[in-house]
Scaffold this motif. Structure first.
Motif, PDB file in Angstrom:
ATOM      1  N   GLN A  12     -81.877  96.420  96.636  1.00 36.36           N
ATOM      2  CA  GLN A  12     -81.851  95.625  95.405  1.00 36.36           C
ATOM      3  C   GLN A  12     -83.070  94.728  95.232  1.00 36.36           C
ATOM      4  OE1 GLN A  12     -79.637  95.934  92.915  1.00 36.36           O
ATOM      5  NE2 GLN A  12     -78.740  97.618  94.098  1.00 36.36           N
ATOM      6  N   SER A  13     -83.715  94.375  96.347  1.00 33.43           N
ATOM      7  CA  SER A  13     -84.886  93.490  96.284  1.00 33.43           C
ATOM      8  C   SER A  13     -85.872  93.900  97.359  1.00 33.43           C
ATOM      9  CB  SER A  13     -84.480  92.025  96.482  1.00 33.43           C
ATOM     10  OG  SER A  13     -83.573  91.605  95.491  1.00 33.43           O
ATOM     11  N   VAL A  14     -87.118  93.561  97.143  1.00 37.38           N
ATOM     12  CA  VAL A  14     -88.150  93.908  98.110  1.00 37.38           C
ATOM     13  C   VAL A  14     -89.112  92.732  98.254  1.00 37.38           C
ATOM     14  CG1 VAL A  14     -89.655  94.981  96.370  1.00 37.38           C
ATOM     15  CG2 VAL A  14     -89.829  95.677  98.778  1.00 37.38           C
ATOM     16  N   ILE A  15     -89.584  92.532  99.481  1.00 39.10           N
ATOM     17  CA  ILE A  15     -90.670  91.583  99.745  1.00 39.10           C
ATOM     18  C   ILE A  15     -91.909  92.405 100.074  1.00 39.10           C
ATOM     19  CG2 ILE A  15     -91.526  89.762 101.256  1.00 39.10           C
ATOM     20  CD1 ILE A  15     -88.659  88.879 101.712  1.00 39.10           C
ATOM     21  N   TRP A  16     -92.997  92.127  99.330  1.00 39.90           N
ATOM     22  CA  TRP A  16     -94.241  92.841  99.603  1.00 39.90           C
ATOM     23  C   TRP A  16     -95.422  91.917  99.402  1.00 39.90           C
ATOM     24  CZ3 TRP A  16     -94.065  96.994  95.089  1.00 39.90           C
ATOM     25  CH2 TRP A  16     -94.099  96.348  93.854  1.00 39.90           C
ATOM     26  N   LEU A  17     -96.589  92.375  99.845  1.00 37.18           N
ATOM     27  CA  LEU A  17     -97.833  91.660  99.621  1.00 37.18           C
ATOM     28  C   LEU A  17     -98.407  92.080  98.282  1.00 37.18           C
ATOM     29  CD1 LEU A  17     -99.352  92.126 103.172  1.00 37.18           C
ATOM     30  CD2 LEU A  17     -98.513  89.980 102.230  1.00 37.18           C
ATOM     31  N   GLU A  18     -99.019  91.115  97.592  1.00 35.52           N
ATOM     32  CA  GLU A  18     -99.571  91.403  96.272  1.00 35.52           C
ATOM     33  C   GLU A  18    -100.853  90.597  96.082  1.00 35.52           C
ATOM     34  OE1 GLU A  18     -97.967  91.574  91.634  1.00 35.52           O
ATOM     35  OE2 GLU A  18     -96.777  90.600  93.191  1.00 35.52           O
ATOM     36  N   TRP A  19    -101.840  91.209  95.450  1.00 40.29           N
ATOM     37  CA  TRP A  19    -103.110  90.526  95.168  1.00 40.29           C
ATOM     38  C   TRP A  19    -102.986  89.798  93.838  1.00 40.29           C
ATOM     39  CZ3 TRP A  19    -107.341  89.831  98.159  1.00 40.29           C
ATOM     40  CH2 TRP A  19    -108.493  89.343  97.548  1.00 40.29           C
ATOM     41  N   GLN A  20    -103.169  88.485  93.877  1.00 39.53           N
ATOM     42  CA  GLN A  20    -103.084  87.672  92.662  1.00 39.53           C
ATOM     43  C   GLN A  20    -104.147  86.586  92.704  1.00 39.53           C
ATOM     44  OE1 GLN A  20     -99.122  86.080  92.311  1.00 39.53           O
ATOM     45  NE2 GLN A  20     -98.212  88.022  91.688  1.00 39.53           N
ATOM     46  N   ASN A  21    -104.952  86.529  91.646  1.00 41.12           N
ATOM     47  CA  ASN A  21    -105.943  85.448  91.507  1.00 41.12           C
ATOM     48  C   ASN A  21    -106.826  85.303  92.747  1.00 41.12           C
ATOM     49  OD1 ASN A  21    -104.824  84.802  88.954  1.00 41.12           O
ATOM     50  ND2 ASN A  21    -103.249  83.552  89.955  1.00 41.12           N
ATOM     51  N   SER A  22    -107.332  86.424  93.212  1.00 43.24           N
ATOM     52  CA  SER A  22    -108.305  86.467  94.312  1.00 43.24           C
ATOM     53  C   SER A  22    -107.731  86.100  95.672  1.00 43.24           C
ATOM     54  CB  SER A  22    -109.514  85.556  94.009  1.00 43.24           C
ATOM     55  OG  SER A  22    -110.151  85.984  92.823  1.00 43.24           O
ATOM     56  N   HIS A  23    -106.422  86.131  95.827  1.00 46.99           N
ATOM     57  CA  HIS A  23    -105.843  85.934  97.154  1.00 46.99           C
ATOM     58  C   HIS A  23    -104.561  86.748  97.290  1.00 46.99           C
ATOM     59  CE1 HIS A  23    -104.002  82.598  94.766  1.00 46.99           C
ATOM     60  NE2 HIS A  23    -102.907  83.030  95.387  1.00 46.99           N
ATOM     61  N   ILE A  24    -104.036  86.800  98.492  1.00 51.24           N
ATOM     62  CA  ILE A  24    -102.850  87.598  98.783  1.00 51.24           C
ATOM     63  C   ILE A  24    -101.613  86.712  98.756  1.00 51.24           C
ATOM     64  CG2 ILE A  24    -101.696  89.036 100.516  1.00 51.24           C
ATOM     65  CD1 ILE A  24    -104.403  89.969 101.468  1.00 51.24           C
ATOM     66  N   ASN A  25    -100.611  87.171  98.034  1.00 51.17           N
ATOM     67  CA  ASN A  25     -99.321  86.482  97.958  1.00 51.17           C
ATOM     68  C   ASN A  25     -98.221  87.346  98.564  1.00 51.17           C
ATOM     69  OD1 ASN A  25    -100.194  84.166  96.673  1.00 51.17           O
ATOM     70  ND2 ASN A  25     -99.688  84.893  94.624  1.00 51.17           N
ATOM     71  N   TRP A  26     -97.168  86.679  99.039  1.00 54.37           N
ATOM     72  CA  TRP A  26     -95.889  87.331  99.243  1.00 54.37           C
ATOM     73  C   TRP A  26     -95.131  87.287  97.916  1.00 54.37           C
ATOM     74  CZ3 TRP A  26     -95.462  89.747 103.698  1.00 54.37           C
ATOM     75  CH2 TRP A  26     -96.070  89.232 104.833  1.00 54.37           C
ATOM     76  N   THR A  27     -94.523  88.379  97.548  1.00 51.30           N
ATOM     77  CA  THR A  27     -93.720  88.403  96.330  1.00 51.30           C
ATOM     78  C   THR A  27     -92.343  88.950  96.644  1.00 51.30           C
ATOM     79  OG1 THR A  27     -95.664  88.733  94.922  1.00 51.30           O
ATOM     80  CG2 THR A  27     -93.526  89.259  93.965  1.00 51.30           C
ATOM     81  N   LEU A  28     -91.331  88.206  96.250  1.00 52.29           N
ATOM     82  CA  LEU A  28     -89.939  88.655  96.322  1.00 52.29           C
ATOM     83  C   LEU A  28     -89.544  89.098  94.922  1.00 52.29           C
ATOM     84  CD1 LEU A  28     -87.104  88.949  97.610  1.00 52.29           C
ATOM     85  CD2 LEU A  28     -86.750  86.509  97.131  1.00 52.29           C
ATOM     86  N   ILE A  29     -89.234  90.382  94.782  1.00 52.01           N
ATOM     87  CA  ILE A  29     -89.006  90.918  93.449  1.00 52.01           C
ATOM     88  C   ILE A  29     -87.720  91.737  93.441  1.00 52.01           C
ATOM     89  CG2 ILE A  29     -90.402  92.999  93.872  1.00 52.01           C
ATOM     90  CD1 ILE A  29     -91.451  92.636  90.958  1.00 52.01           C
ATOM     91  N   ASN A  30     -86.967  91.595  92.361  1.00 53.90           N
ATOM     92  CA  ASN A  30     -85.704  92.306  92.220  1.00 53.90           C
ATOM     93  C   ASN A  30     -85.926  93.698  91.639  1.00 53.90           C
ATOM     94  OD1 ASN A  30     -84.150  90.127  93.165  1.00 53.90           O
ATOM     95  ND2 ASN A  30     -84.137  89.195  91.128  1.00 53.90           N
ATOM     96  N   ARG A  31     -84.981  94.550  91.899  1.00 52.59           N
ATOM     97  CA  ARG A  31     -85.091  95.938  91.452  1.00 52.59           C
ATOM     98  C   ARG A  31     -85.142  96.041  89.930  1.00 52.59           C
ATOM     99  NH1 ARG A  31     -81.590 100.742  94.256  1.00 52.59           N
ATOM    100  NH2 ARG A  31     -82.268 102.497  92.970  1.00 52.59           N
ATOM    101  N   ASN A  32     -84.447  95.141  89.219  1.00 53.69           N
ATOM    102  CA  ASN A  32     -84.456  95.218  87.758  1.00 53.69           C
ATOM    103  C   ASN A  32     -85.754  94.688  87.163  1.00 53.69           C
ATOM    104  OD1 ASN A  32     -84.100  92.518  88.266  1.00 53.69           O
ATOM    105  ND2 ASN A  32     -82.071  92.372  87.338  1.00 53.69           N
ATOM    106  N   ASP A  33     -86.682  94.195  88.016  1.00 58.03           N
ATOM    107  CA  ASP A  33     -87.983  93.734  87.538  1.00 58.03           C
ATOM    108  C   ASP A  33     -89.101  94.723  87.854  1.00 58.03           C
ATOM    109  OD1 ASP A  33     -87.039  91.347  86.449  1.00 58.03           O
ATOM    110  OD2 ASP A  33     -87.107  90.355  88.402  1.00 58.03           O
TER     111      ASP A  33
END
Length: 375
Positions: free
Chosen positions: A175-196
């Protein structure tokens, strides 16, 4: 000296209980290698693992849930041993539980607040890499504060979750995933739901039939993002590599047992085939792979802060080809029936090969280990 959260005298009884659970509960649900475990059975087993404390819960942290206490030597020993024992019965379930527990560890260490729905068994998973491999040497240089402009451009592409499709294996009920994401020239952790996310199910992959394969993309600014540190990313990759090595060792343990049993029962020329030198050489190769894998895991059983990602990658680079060769020999030793789906060795070989492709796979791990030598 800080006492172990799991006492020395408690470690083996806990692993014995995991062994009993694996060989009774999991084996009963996965007895037919040609038939993947149903979603209902996977949910039932996951709830049972949660009740036993194998999977992390939403209550007070269990001392011995998978990856719950990575700075405790005995807790690390439990996680490695438990994943190995589970994988010796079914590698797909072991991989699902490993990634679920790793996601819970990340949520705690990074600071995500999980909803009750996200805390349900197997609702949360993690994707340790970008849309391909390990970004060659760019990630290694970023972890060591040595990334150049070309590396940053590669990382931006590698962690592009919006225009690039990310492929991963997960149980159908994620239902949800935690992954690394590139945002604004740096790396973020993102917690995102399946419906997103936009998620599409792929055709079955080479192995780990218990899991489904998905391709997902996320809308910009979807999910909850927190800035990632190099230490957090390194720790995640260390624990993921440890888990993959433990699961690969469990697969080999299963295959070795199948080969030894068959070689003692199958007769040729009036004698069991284990008396033939060619079969003995095959069995010795499997045993040697298990000996090296167990020895490596023993050396790596220490607090995560004392482990080196470089050494973990090198260990996996060295061991996994040998474990894949051993799985191939298990199938060859069985002769023609080894290629039949209902026999067992065929699935073990596919699972081992599929596991080798996880988190960097065949090509990216050598490039990453090479990058260490240039820093």
């Amino acid at each position: 000296m800080t006492p172990f959260l799991i006492a020395n005298e408690d470690l083996q009884p806990l692993l014995d209980e995991v062994s009993r659970f694996s060989n009774v509960e999991i084996r009963a649900a996965t007895s037919r290698p040609e038939t993947p475990t149903t979603v209902e059975e996977l949910i039932r087993l996951s709830h049972a693992a949660l009740e036993l404390g194998i999977l992390p819960s939403d209550g007070p942290e269990s001392d011995y849930a998978l990856w719950a206490q990575p700075e405790d030597t005995n807790a690390i020993a439990f996680s490695i041993g438990a994943l190995r024992q589970i994988a010796s019965v079914n590698a797909g379930i072991a991989l699902a539980w490993h990634r679920n527990a790793l996601a819970h560890f990340l949520a705690r260490s990074v600071g995500f607040q999980l909803s009750p729905e996200q805390q349900a068994p197997l609702a949360l998973t993690t994707i340790p890499t970008g849309h391909y491999g390990l970004a060659r040497g760019a990630l290694i240089r970023w972890l060591n504060n040595a990334a150049n402009h070309e590396d940053l451009a590669l990382l931006a592409d590698w962690l592009d979750r919006h225009t690039r499709k990310t492929t991963f294996a997960a149980p159908p009920q994620w239902q949800s995933v935690i992954w690394l994401e590139w945002q604004n020239s740096h790396i973020n952790w993102t917690l995102i739901n399946r419906n997103d996310v936009t998620a599409s199910s792929c055709r079955p992959q080479h192995g780990v039939d218990e899991l489904s394969t998905w391709q997902i993309t996320a809308a910009p600014n979807a999910g909850t993002a927190l800035k990632a540190t190099s230490q957090q990313v390194s720790t995640m990759l260390i624990l993921d590599t440890l888990g993959l090595l433990a699961i690969a060792t469990g697969i080999n343990e299963h295959g070795k047992a199948l080969a030894q049993a068959y070689a003692s029962q199958r007769h040729q020329g009036g004698h069991p085939i284990h008396q033939h030198p060619a079969i003995q050489t095959m069995l010795a190769t499997m045993e040697q792979a298990q000996y090296e894998a167990m020895g490596t895991l023993s050396v790596l059983t220490k607090p995560v802060s004392q482990l080196s990602l470089k050494h973990l990658m090198m260990a996996r680079f060295q061991l996994h080809p040998k474990l894949c060769l051993a799985a191939d020999l298990v199938m060859q030793l069985h002769g023609g029936i080894g290629y039949m789906q209902d026999c067992g060795p065929e699935k073990l070989l596919r699972d081992q090969n599929m596991l080798r492709l996880q988190s960097g796979g065949i090509r990216e791990i050598p490039l990453s280990t090479h990058a260490w030598g240039k820093i």
